[in-house]
Write a protein that holds these residues in place. Sequence first.
Motif, mmCIF file in Angstrom:
data_model
loop_
_atom_site.group_PDB
_atom_site.id
_atom_site.type_symbol
_atom_site.label_atom_id
_atom_site.label_comp_id
_atom_site.label_asym_id
_atom_site.label_seq_id
_atom_site.Cartn_x
_atom_site.Cartn_y
_atom_site.Cartn_z
ATOM 1 N N VAL A 1 -7.214 -0.524 -3.967
ATOM 2 C CA VAL A 1 -5.999 -0.060 -4.643
ATOM 3 C C VAL A 1 -6.204 1.345 -5.203
ATOM 4 O O VAL A 1 -5.348 2.227 -5.048
ATOM 5 C CB VAL A 1 -5.592 -1.031 -5.775
ATOM 6 C CG1 VAL A 1 -4.460 -0.436 -6.617
ATOM 7 C CG2 VAL A 1 -5.165 -2.366 -5.198
ATOM 8 N N ILE B 1 -6.164 3.971 -2.315
ATOM 9 C CA ILE B 1 -4.804 4.242 -1.818
ATOM 10 C C ILE B 1 -4.036 5.101 -2.818
ATOM 11 O O ILE B 1 -3.342 6.059 -2.447
ATOM 12 C CB ILE B 1 -4.057 2.916 -1.554
ATOM 13 C CG1 ILE B 1 -4.706 2.175 -0.380
ATOM 14 C CG2 ILE B 1 -2.579 3.166 -1.278
ATOM 15 C CD1 ILE B 1 -4.201 0.749 -0.206
ATOM 16 N N TRP C 1 0.819 -1.214 0.000
ATOM 17 C CA TRP C 1 0.000 0.000 0.000
ATOM 18 C C TRP C 1 0.851 1.261 0.000
ATOM 19 O O TRP C 1 0.532 2.242 -0.673
ATOM 20 C CB TRP C 1 -0.944 -0.001 1.207
ATOM 21 C CG TRP C 1 -0.242 0.141 2.531
ATOM 22 C CD1 TRP C 1 0.200 -0.852 3.344
ATOM 23 C CD2 TRP C 1 0.105 1.366 3.179
ATOM 24 N NE1 TRP C 1 0.808 -0.341 4.464
ATOM 25 C CE2 TRP C 1 0.751 1.028 4.392
ATOM 26 C CE3 TRP C 1 -0.078 2.722 2.878
ATOM 27 C CZ2 TRP C 1 1.228 1.987 5.284
ATOM 28 C CZ3 TRP C 1 0.394 3.682 3.755
ATOM 29 C CH2 TRP C 1 1.032 3.305 4.950
#
Length: 314
Positions: free
Chosen positions: A198, A201, A153
């Motif tokens: 995803v 982030i 991340w």
Amino acid sequence: MNASRYILLALKGCAMGMADVVPGVSGGTIAFISGIYEELLDSIRSVDATALKLLLKGRFADFWRHINGRFLLSVLAGIAIAIFSLARLMTYLLTNHPIAIWSFFFGLIIASAVLVARQVGHWNWKTLLSFAVGAAVAWWITIATPAETPNDWWFVMLSGAIAICAMILPGISGAFILLLLGKYQYIMQAVVDLNIPVMAIFVVGVAIGIISFSHLLSWLLKHRHDLTVALLMGFMVGSLNKVWPWKEVVETYVDSHGKVQPLVESNILPGTFETLYDKPALLAEAVILCVVGFLTIYGIETLAHFIASRKKEN
């Protein structure tokens, strides 16, 4: 803001979005070309502590005016539309008509660099050095080899912050920076698959990068205008190495669909291209589209001056 300006800004945002998803082309270049670059930077820069206080106090109308909300919404809506839809057309053109589309970009960037040069008030050794540094950095980026990197991340967030800084610099492609960081295919696949964690982030990284970097760039344009514009012009000229239409594939990679894609390419002459790949170099078409790209920018510039002069008269 009247409806026509709202639509025009959204179209400029679409053009930026289409450019941003193509490795080698900069959305910042499109913003520079279309005359919204400094307003875009100032609007992003206005997302500051004052804006946060207005938002927390529930003064939404004041917050919206403070961040130039209508402008930002128009441009960002256009970018989003392009990324999720029009980018497919750009992908098709790059896959099926690469020489034509890269030739058009080549002419477009040359004309843009010439017009940007006019914004430098005084050329001296400092501005020339700034131009040379920008050109060298952009050229190095275009020849750098992509790396293998983690999908953690923190690295996805860092990639978003770095890529967005590049996206708002004319001549440096944020998509190509993602490719160098080994995250282009990963992020594009997340968009296609609607992988919300995803994407979220990555967007957090984008927000951090663009807000912090826009402050610096906006300050430089106000206090070191000629040096900054010369540097940006250098970025644009250096990026021409990436958009040269005839290339030899040096290294390849296999994408998520199992297709072999070019990873590292080197520029070659049209004649060498014909010999190497036994395909026509389409030199005449390339020259015509390069000229069309060049004249398109001058047409936009001429139209902008005409509209500005009419407004002054009225």
